[in-house]
Scaffold this active site. Structure first.
Site, PDB file in Angstrom:
ATOM      1  N   TYR A 113     -50.936 -27.890  -8.974  1.00 38.46           N
ATOM      2  CA  TYR A 113     -50.477 -26.900  -9.945  1.00 38.46           C
ATOM      3  C   TYR A 113     -50.273 -27.529 -11.320  1.00 38.46           C
ATOM      4  O   TYR A 113     -49.700 -28.617 -11.447  1.00 38.46           O
ATOM      5  CB  TYR A 113     -49.164 -26.281  -9.483  1.00 38.46           C
ATOM      6  CG  TYR A 113     -49.330 -25.198  -8.450  1.00 38.46           C
ATOM      7  CD1 TYR A 113     -50.082 -24.064  -8.719  1.00 38.46           C
ATOM      8  CD2 TYR A 113     -48.714 -25.310  -7.207  1.00 38.46           C
ATOM      9  CE1 TYR A 113     -50.233 -23.065  -7.772  1.00 38.46           C
ATOM     10  CE2 TYR A 113     -48.852 -24.319  -6.247  1.00 38.46           C
ATOM     11  CZ  TYR A 113     -49.610 -23.198  -6.535  1.00 38.46           C
ATOM     12  OH  TYR A 113     -49.752 -22.212  -5.596  1.00 38.46           O
TER      13      TYR A 113
ATOM     14  N   LYS B 295     -21.636 -30.769  11.350  1.00 38.25           N
ATOM     15  CA  LYS B 295     -21.800 -29.632  10.436  1.00 38.25           C
ATOM     16  C   LYS B 295     -23.244 -29.551   9.956  1.00 38.25           C
ATOM     17  O   LYS B 295     -24.024 -30.498  10.120  1.00 38.25           O
ATOM     18  CB  LYS B 295     -20.840 -29.761   9.255  1.00 38.25           C
ATOM     19  CG  LYS B 295     -21.063 -30.991   8.393  1.00 38.25           C
ATOM     20  CD  LYS B 295     -20.015 -31.099   7.305  1.00 38.25           C
ATOM     21  CE  LYS B 295     -20.268 -32.341   6.438  1.00 38.25           C
ATOM     22  NZ  LYS B 295     -19.300 -32.431   5.321  1.00 38.25           N
TER      23      LYS B 295
END
Length: 381
Positions: A276, A55
């Site tokens: 940042y 999956k």
């Protein structure tokens, strides 16, 4: 750009052709290690059948490639989560293996599942009714697994639903019940009382249903012993090198090696702000490298806080950006790391489980989060 023009190109899950030269990071996937992990699990299971859970695009590593490798080890049963995954996998592996859709089929999608030759996992009375209607429309018996909720409260028929079906001899008419199954919630904690509670609940619930082979064990469940093995085990994480026995040495081989390219190097002086928000200020002169890799590639901002080069740890400085991370490379000799060089994020110096531990998460999330911008390089298999 296409594969015919550029033989080094590798299609990502989005269909982008990403050559090694064009990519900001290289993800090497060892299919031979996946095959060996499957062999190790099969050895623990004795004669019990062993499926492969692929999956989420094979936990982010490529379901088609993983399934092809496992098929060469004799794996002939695969589990996916979603119908769309099952349809894609069927196209990749052909008509041979059985493919089960763990989350069940969305209402109205049954004809697509039948056309693709998929096996429904029936999780509710409503899904049972819909699959019986599909049997009627197809004019033949159709395969399915019946999932019961033995205590995880996630997917599967509730005990009350199972008890109601116990007295209905026609409830499963036309359905070829391949397995009765459930899923363990705490198998990675061997001493957790829920394991035995679920096993006993599973035995009680499946005794109410038509006689069929049983499946309970996931990766960690295999290590709980033969009483959990039944007729089919469904390993996923362990195939991909994630430790199924946390707190103990990992019995699985590592499968992935993730390297990112250096985009730029620089020297900064004391007091310079980094990244940042200037969340870090240099406490002295530093040598930095910026790598072309960030949270858009699936590296969580809270993930492991260092890369490695030639065995030397290179700490992250400042925040992880969308497309870049800044490293402190002051521990390396000047000029040793240059633009275009590769640093390791996952590999011999830092395993998937190591990175997950730093992030306060699990290895499954690290792998499944890996994005589509890598050049994917498959070895072995």
């Amino acid at each position: 750009m296409n594969d015919a023009v550029n033989p080094t190109a590798a299609k990502t899950v989005t269909g982008w052709p990403v050559s090694e030269a064009a990519a900001g990071a290289i993800l090497t996937i060892d299919l031979g290690a996946i095959r060996e992990n499957y062999r190790r699990l099969k050895a623990l299971l004795g004669g019990v059948h062993c499926a492969g859970v692929v999956k989420a695009n094979g936990y982010g590593l490529g379901a088609a490639k993983v399934a092809a490798a496992l098929t060469r080890e004799g794996c002939d049963i695969f589990f996916v989560a979603l119908l769309a995954e099952g349809i894609a996998l069927r196209k990749a592996v052909g008509t041979g293996p059985d493919i089960y859709v763990l989350n069940g089929l969305p209402p109205g999608s049954e004809p697509e599942a039948v056309a693709a030759g998929l096996c429904a996992v029936i999780n509710s009375g409503a899904q049972l009714k819909a699959w019986r209607a599909a049997v009627h429309d197809a004019g033949r018996r159709l395969p399915a697994a019946i999932q019961v909720d033995s205590g995880m409260s996630r997917l599967g028929m509730a005990p009350a639903e199972v008890e109601a079906l116990a007295g209905d001899s026609s409830a499963f008419d036309g359905i070829d019940i391949k397995y009765v199954m459930s899923h363990l919630a705490c198998a990675d904690e061997p001493r957790h009382p829920a394991n035995e509670q679920q096993r006993l609940a599973f035995e009680r619930l499946r005794a109410m249903l038509p006689r069929a082979p049983a499946s309970l064990a996931n990766s960690s469940g295999i290590f709980l012993g033969p009483s959990y093995h039944h007729d089919l085990a469904r390993p996923g994480a362990a195939l991909y090198g994630i430790n199924p026995t946390p707190g103990e040495p990992n019995p699985m081989l590592p499968v992935v090696w993730l390297q990112a390219k250096v985009a730029q190097t620089r020297r900064i002086e004391k007091g310079a702000g980094i990244g940042y928000g200037h969340s870090y200020h240099a406490d002295g002169p530093l040598s930095l490298a910026t790598i072309s890799f960030g949270y858009a590639d699936g590296w969580l901002r809270r993930s492991a806080s260092a890369a490695w080069f030639e065995g030397v740890r290179l700490p992250f400085l400042g925040r992880v950006s969308m497309d870049s991370i800044i490293l402190d490379i002051s521990a390396l000799p000047p000029g040793r790391l240059r633009e275009g060089d590769l640093v390791e994020l996952l590999g011999p110096s830092q395993s998937v489980d190591d990175a997950a531990g730093h992030a306060g998460t699990i290895g499954y999330e690290i792998l499944a989060s890996l994005g589509p911008r890598f050049h994917r390089h498959y070895v072995g298999g």
